[in-house]
Design an enzyme around this catalytic site. Structure first.
Site, PDB file in Angstrom:
ATOM      1  N   LYS A  13     -30.653  19.862 -77.042  1.00 38.31           N
ATOM      2  CA  LYS A  13     -29.335  19.229 -77.045  1.00 38.31           C
ATOM      3  C   LYS A  13     -28.263  20.194 -77.548  1.00 38.31           C
ATOM      4  O   LYS A  13     -27.220  20.363 -76.921  1.00 38.31           O
ATOM      5  CB  LYS A  13     -29.364  17.957 -77.914  1.00 38.31           C
ATOM      6  CG  LYS A  13     -30.392  16.942 -77.449  1.00 38.31           C
ATOM      7  CD  LYS A  13     -30.375  15.662 -78.270  1.00 38.31           C
ATOM      8  CE  LYS A  13     -30.932  15.821 -79.671  1.00 38.31           C
ATOM      9  NZ  LYS A  13     -32.388  15.817 -79.791  1.00 38.31           N
ATOM     10  N   ARG A  89     -29.052   7.325 -82.771  1.00 36.58           N
ATOM     11  CA  ARG A  89     -30.471   7.591 -82.920  1.00 36.58           C
ATOM     12  C   ARG A  89     -31.262   6.304 -83.127  1.00 36.58           C
ATOM     13  O   ARG A  89     -32.485   6.349 -83.213  1.00 36.58           O
ATOM     14  CB  ARG A  89     -30.678   8.487 -84.152  1.00 36.58           C
ATOM     15  CG  ARG A  89     -31.283   9.846 -83.870  1.00 36.58           C
ATOM     16  CD  ARG A  89     -31.452  10.538 -85.207  1.00 36.58           C
ATOM     17  NE  ARG A  89     -32.188  11.765 -85.120  1.00 36.58           N
ATOM     18  CZ  ARG A  89     -31.647  12.947 -84.854  1.00 36.58           C
ATOM     19  NH1 ARG A  89     -30.357  13.046 -84.593  1.00 36.58           N
ATOM     20  NH2 ARG A  89     -32.399  14.023 -84.835  1.00 36.58           N
ATOM     21  N   ARG A 128     -37.662  28.335 -83.630  1.00 36.71           N
ATOM     22  CA  ARG A 128     -36.202  28.298 -83.767  1.00 36.71           C
ATOM     23  C   ARG A 128     -35.726  28.978 -85.048  1.00 36.71           C
ATOM     24  O   ARG A 128     -36.313  28.826 -86.113  1.00 36.71           O
ATOM     25  CB  ARG A 128     -35.734  26.835 -83.768  1.00 36.71           C
ATOM     26  CG  ARG A 128     -34.284  26.658 -84.193  1.00 36.71           C
ATOM     27  CD  ARG A 128     -33.691  25.382 -83.734  1.00 36.71           C
ATOM     28  NE  ARG A 128     -34.188  24.209 -84.433  1.00 36.71           N
ATOM     29  CZ  ARG A 128     -33.875  22.955 -84.075  1.00 36.71           C
ATOM     30  NH1 ARG A 128     -33.069  22.747 -83.061  1.00 36.71           N
ATOM     31  NH2 ARG A 128     -34.365  21.947 -84.742  1.00 36.71           N
ATOM     32  N   ARG A 161     -34.953  26.325 -90.296  1.00 36.77           N
ATOM     33  CA  ARG A 161     -34.626  25.042 -90.910  1.00 36.77           C
ATOM     34  C   ARG A 161     -35.840  24.497 -91.645  1.00 36.77           C
ATOM     35  O   ARG A 161     -36.949  24.545 -91.132  1.00 36.77           O
ATOM     36  CB  ARG A 161     -34.196  24.047 -89.820  1.00 36.77           C
ATOM     37  CG  ARG A 161     -32.708  24.088 -89.529  1.00 36.77           C
ATOM     38  CD  ARG A 161     -32.330  23.296 -88.321  1.00 36.77           C
ATOM     39  NE  ARG A 161     -32.886  21.951 -88.258  1.00 36.77           N
ATOM     40  CZ  ARG A 161     -32.609  21.064 -87.286  1.00 36.77           C
ATOM     41  NH1 ARG A 161     -31.785  21.404 -86.310  1.00 36.77           N
ATOM     42  NH2 ARG A 161     -33.154  19.875 -87.279  1.00 36.77           N
ATOM     43  N   ARG A 172     -40.798  13.881 -87.496  1.00 39.34           N
ATOM     44  CA  ARG A 172     -39.602  13.674 -86.665  1.00 39.34           C
ATOM     45  C   ARG A 172     -39.963  13.102 -85.303  1.00 39.34           C
ATOM     46  O   ARG A 172     -39.247  12.270 -84.756  1.00 39.34           O
ATOM     47  CB  ARG A 172     -38.840  14.996 -86.510  1.00 39.34           C
ATOM     48  CG  ARG A 172     -38.043  15.349 -87.775  1.00 39.34           C
ATOM     49  CD  ARG A 172     -37.763  16.830 -87.878  1.00 39.34           C
ATOM     50  NE  ARG A 172     -36.901  17.338 -86.829  1.00 39.34           N
ATOM     51  CZ  ARG A 172     -36.847  18.625 -86.465  1.00 39.34           C
ATOM     52  NH1 ARG A 172     -37.622  19.516 -87.048  1.00 39.34           N
ATOM     53  NH2 ARG A 172     -36.026  19.006 -85.534  1.00 39.34           N
TER      54      ARG A 172
END
Ligand code: ADP
Ligand code: ZN
Length: 226
Positions: A13, A89, A128, A161, A172
């Site tokens: 996203k 969400r 990431r 992160r 998650r």
């Protein structure tokens, strides 16, 4: 264009939004980025949400809804269009968003569901890296920086992160399946759902999105000329 991006963590996203920003003057609203900024600055809000974000849990609906409400209230940018990333969400958030937007007279065009498969998601999230200063996104294999751990854009330090570790990613994903996936149906019922295969690279996803936007525009023109 007034759209929300839906999809699991790692669907891309943020990457899509960044690509779009290169072409359009687009207002990208990411609740994840907003919350991380608050945490970085150790604000009252930041301290309040820290434990949720780091554990991969959802921040309470009231807290995030309030953030969006304040951002959208009497904001001239609304009518130029926006891309919401990470909000809504939950079903409650989706309903709140509709209320906020109808109050402003700026209903959503559509929700873009970025559908991605689990192996792709895991690969993207574990690799990431994010720039601490400007938030630019990297990936150790798909998009490595020119110099290890240094941002190409601003020279800032890259970090992983804290919620991008395997255990928190699993949490998650569970949260996503339980709380967020159901709102796909919410938009389907409103006839506002568009789906793209987000396993493909970001540039291809962008091309698909552009053709959806084009079709959407044409069908509106058609309706208006009838
Ligand atoms: P990703 O899409 O990769 O999971 P985000 O940056 O969108 O990551 O969000 C990171 C974290 O911020 C979430 O795991 C959650 O704790 C919190 N968060 C972001 N947006 C919301 C929201 N709309 N409602 C509740 N929590 C949120
Ligand atoms: Zn940077």
């Amino acid at each position: 264009m007034k759209i929300v991006l839906l999809g699991p963590p790692g669907a891309g996203k943020g990457t899509l939004a960044n690509l779009l920003k290169e072409t359009f003057d687009l207002w990208h609203v990411s609740t994840g980025d907003i919350l991380r900024e608050e945490m970085k600055n150790k604000t009252k809000l930041g301290k309040e949400v820290n434990r949720y974000v780091d554990q991969g849990a959802l921040v309470p609906d009231e807290v995030v809804t309030e953030i969006i409400k304040n951002k959208f209230k009497n904001n001239g940018r609304l009518q130029q269009g926006f891309m919401l990333d990470g909000f809504p969400r939950t079903g409650v958030q989706a309903e709140e968003l509709d209320k906020i937007l109808s109050k402003e007279g700026q209903p959503l065009d559509f929700a873009l569901y970025m559908k991605a498969s689990l192996p792709v998601i895991l690969g993207r999230l574990t690799g990431r890296r994010v720039c601490r200063s400007c938030g630019s996104l990297y990936h150790i294999i798909n998009k490595p920086p020119k110099k290890a751990n240094v941002c190409d854009e601003c020279g800032g330090e890259l970090y992983q992160r804290p919620d991008d570790n395997e255990e928190t990613i699993r949490t998650r994903m569970k949260v996503y399946t339980k709380s967020t996936k159901p709102i796909i149906d919410y938009y389907k019922k409103q006839n506002k759902l568009k789906t793209v295969n987000a396993d493909l690279d970001a540039q291809t996803v962008l091309t698909v999105l552009m053709s959806i936007l084009d079709e959407n525009k044409k069908s509106h023109q058609h309706k208006n000329s009838r």
